[in-house]
Design a protein around this motif. Sequence first.
Motif, mmCIF file in Angstrom:
data_model
loop_
_atom_site.group_PDB
_atom_site.id
_atom_site.type_symbol
_atom_site.label_atom_id
_atom_site.label_comp_id
_atom_site.label_asym_id
_atom_site.label_seq_id
_atom_site.Cartn_x
_atom_site.Cartn_y
_atom_site.Cartn_z
ATOM 1 N N THR A 291 0.840 -1.214 -0.190
ATOM 2 C CA THR A 291 -0.018 0.045 0.141
ATOM 3 C C THR A 291 1.009 1.264 -0.192
ATOM 4 N N PRO A 292 0.545 2.164 -0.852
ATOM 5 C CA PRO A 292 1.158 3.499 -0.866
ATOM 6 C C PRO A 292 1.316 4.119 0.680
ATOM 7 N N PRO B 197 3.672 12.891 0.277
ATOM 8 C CA PRO B 197 2.408 13.240 -0.278
ATOM 9 C C PRO B 197 1.703 12.090 -1.087
ATOM 10 N N ALA B 198 0.581 12.327 -1.255
ATOM 11 C CA ALA B 198 -0.349 11.645 -1.918
ATOM 12 C C ALA B 198 0.353 10.949 -3.195
ATOM 13 N N PRO C 225 -5.593 10.327 -5.397
ATOM 14 C CA PRO C 225 -5.631 11.850 -5.154
ATOM 15 C C PRO C 225 -5.676 12.451 -3.788
ATOM 16 N N ASP C 226 -5.574 13.490 -3.487
ATOM 17 C CA ASP C 226 -5.676 14.050 -2.126
ATOM 18 C C ASP C 226 -7.304 13.856 -1.742
ATOM 19 N N GLY D 150 2.363 22.856 0.771
ATOM 20 C CA GLY D 150 1.930 22.328 -0.423
ATOM 21 C C GLY D 150 1.501 21.049 -0.231
ATOM 22 N N ARG D 151 1.858 20.101 -0.819
ATOM 23 C CA ARG D 151 1.449 18.762 -0.805
ATOM 24 C C ARG D 151 1.861 17.659 0.549
ATOM 25 N N MET D 152 2.902 18.547 1.131
ATOM 26 C CA MET D 152 3.645 17.585 2.195
ATOM 27 C C MET D 152 2.283 17.555 3.513
#
Length: 804
Positions: A565-566, A645-646, A651-652, A662-664
């Motif tokens: 899993t990510p 991040p995702a 997606p988020d 940001g995405r962090m």
Amino acid sequence: MRLTPLLLAAWLATAAIAAEPTPTIEQKTEGLTRTEGFLPFYWDAKAGKVWLEIGRFDEDLLYVEWLSRGLGYNPIGLDRAQLGQTAVVRFRRIGPKIFLEEPNQRYRALTDDADERRAVAESFASSVLWGFSIAAETGGRVLVDATPFLLRDSHDVIGTLKSSSEGDYKLDEGRSTPVPERTKGFPKNTELEAMLSFTGTRPGRGVRETTPTPEAVTLYAHHSFVEAPGPGYEPRQFDPRAGVGSITFADYASPLDQPLEKRWIRRHRLAKKDPSAAVSEAVEPIVYYLDRGAPEPVRSALLDGARWWNQAFEAAGYKDAFRVELLPEDADPLDVRYNVINWVHRSTRGWSYGASVTDPRTGEIVKGVVSLGSLRVRQDRLLFEGLIPQYACAQAAGPAAEALAAATGGEAVTTALARIRQLSAHEVGHTLGFPHNYAASSYDRGSVMDYPAPRVKITPDEQLDLSDAYGVGIGEWDKMTVRYAYSDFAPGADEAAELEKILAESQRRGLLFITDADARPLGAPHPLASLWDEGTDPVAELDLTMQVRRLALEKFSEASVPEGTPLSELELTLTPLYLHHRYQVEAAAKSLAGMEFSFAVRGGGAPPVRIVPPAKQRAALEALLRTLDPRELVLPDRLLAILPPAAFGYPDRRETFESREGRMFDPLAAAAVAADVTLSAILGTDRAARLVDFHARDAEQPSLDEVIDALMRRLWSAEAPADPREQAVRREAGYVLLDRLMDLADDPAAPPEVRTIAEAGLAKWESSYGEAWPTVERFLRRPSREAARPRLLPAPPGSPIGAR
């Protein structure tokens, strides 16, 4: 007068039409398919029309409209099997027209005097829902074209989409049609359905996410015409202490020394075969049916939970009076003959519902309609995977064990199924006539009508134990409400006196009842009425909840998701774990400026109100302050190191914290949200106003100044933590405190003294702590009340473990 040739031709054509006799129903429907039933109808396949035969005039019947196929996006609504309007209607014939009229049930005269009834009827408006033109007639029966009635936005889809900012849509009749295979007739009800297509522009997020082509949204609307319940049902008086929902109307025939308003409870029709027996079978049991679309093992869990209610009916003197079965294969869940537990899918998790088709005249429940969102059980599973990593043991045991854990979900799935049993019972309870009881968690899981928090135990070796996360079976409060609503007393018994005995017993046993209006608001005063809380002492339970959270965060790792899993998916389980305390914080905060009360009546013996003792209020404040300890809010480096991040293709999600990086993952943003969970609960306008009021009544009570000083000391003391991360987290929480004080000082709904004390607290912060935050400076020196301030970050969705 001389007629021109053109006028003469027009006059002759009109006269010919007027002279043309109305065809018989048999002539008009020759070659069409007839369906027998309560209101017979015909399907014209060539024209795509439904012709309705009406032979019942000026008699009451029930009309119910539904949404049978939904949009599938919880924030908008518009769900499968969503119940819309339920009305008493009558077909009235006036000349060549048939009107579907809804008499006004809000204003009545319960009397045999026809003139009194007429005076009320003529004083208040009725509603004509539709007008039909007579197309054919045979022996007093008429035929009307029902197609325009079906091809309309009966469920207000257009208004719902617009109010949800999902776009401007209109009904496209060219893409809409009756649905013959879902249009059926039965002896006591007729079911009609139509496919409705809505076309529009600027579709919103929900429509874009759920509709193949967002500019064309196709839903199905269902219409039920039902024979009104016959005689034999006796309305029962409503009492606010009993925990049973009601209908309310004004009775203008009431004697002057009696209330104008009448209140009758909502309940199914149920009677004993032998009313004189202590225990008897029912004349006709209440039967609920589970949607066949629910898969195993969820199906068995839903059946088990709903069947708990039979325990309550047994306590009321019935034998096998409540049953739950699987819906027959050939049955339609919208058929009003069936009480149904619907299994509803959405693209987002969200609420489940328990609604009912109720006779507005009497309060008799004709059909129970439960809608259970299928993603709820999956979100529950994520919560438990965060509490106890499910894959750690499997990893240690090897790949085969890891695969088995991934497939079964282990303890997380078992606990999620325990929760959905309770949810099934809860929503069925609503359809039986029962509202929420948010005080029941304070007396040993007293009702399935509460919102339960999982009971997480800590073993002697500091392991978390979910074996008793949710209760099994019906609660003592539920038994009492069923006794009040459904008891069939022996012939000759004084019903009012028997009902009062039930209520007096409930009071003696301490079965407290507090429902939505006095529990849902963050500033609600009752210390024992909260959503998603646990335990008899909400303050002590908060300390335990924080200990559970601490232990779970210590054990949180990659083992909280399956192999492969990510790692970005870890945030989905970390978020509810990090906010594991949020609802117990709300519960504990209610002891601060809290007031105990009950829905007391004169002569009932219950004390109306009692302010929470000062010592208990200060104990609650101390427990709340401990949740702001920087050590509780800081996430260790080992966790931040595994939160990327995702991942691509993932997606988020709405379920996670917003980030200013940001995405962090933003650990300071998470800390700010957690701090605001506590600070918003303490510094709400309602609670602040009560702090001022209660302190004015009794100087021993905590004051608003005292509370603000305690918060300032905790978050802005000169004794800064040694750890730089803890320093940063504490400052983040301190800025949230200042924002909440500015909100309080700027709230026009707050009493002047509350606003004055809040602003004085800000001024004291500026002078005492040597800080310089331009936002506060601008606020204190503002020429108007429009000082610009940064937006506080919202918490991720929570109840019901997320509302979006």
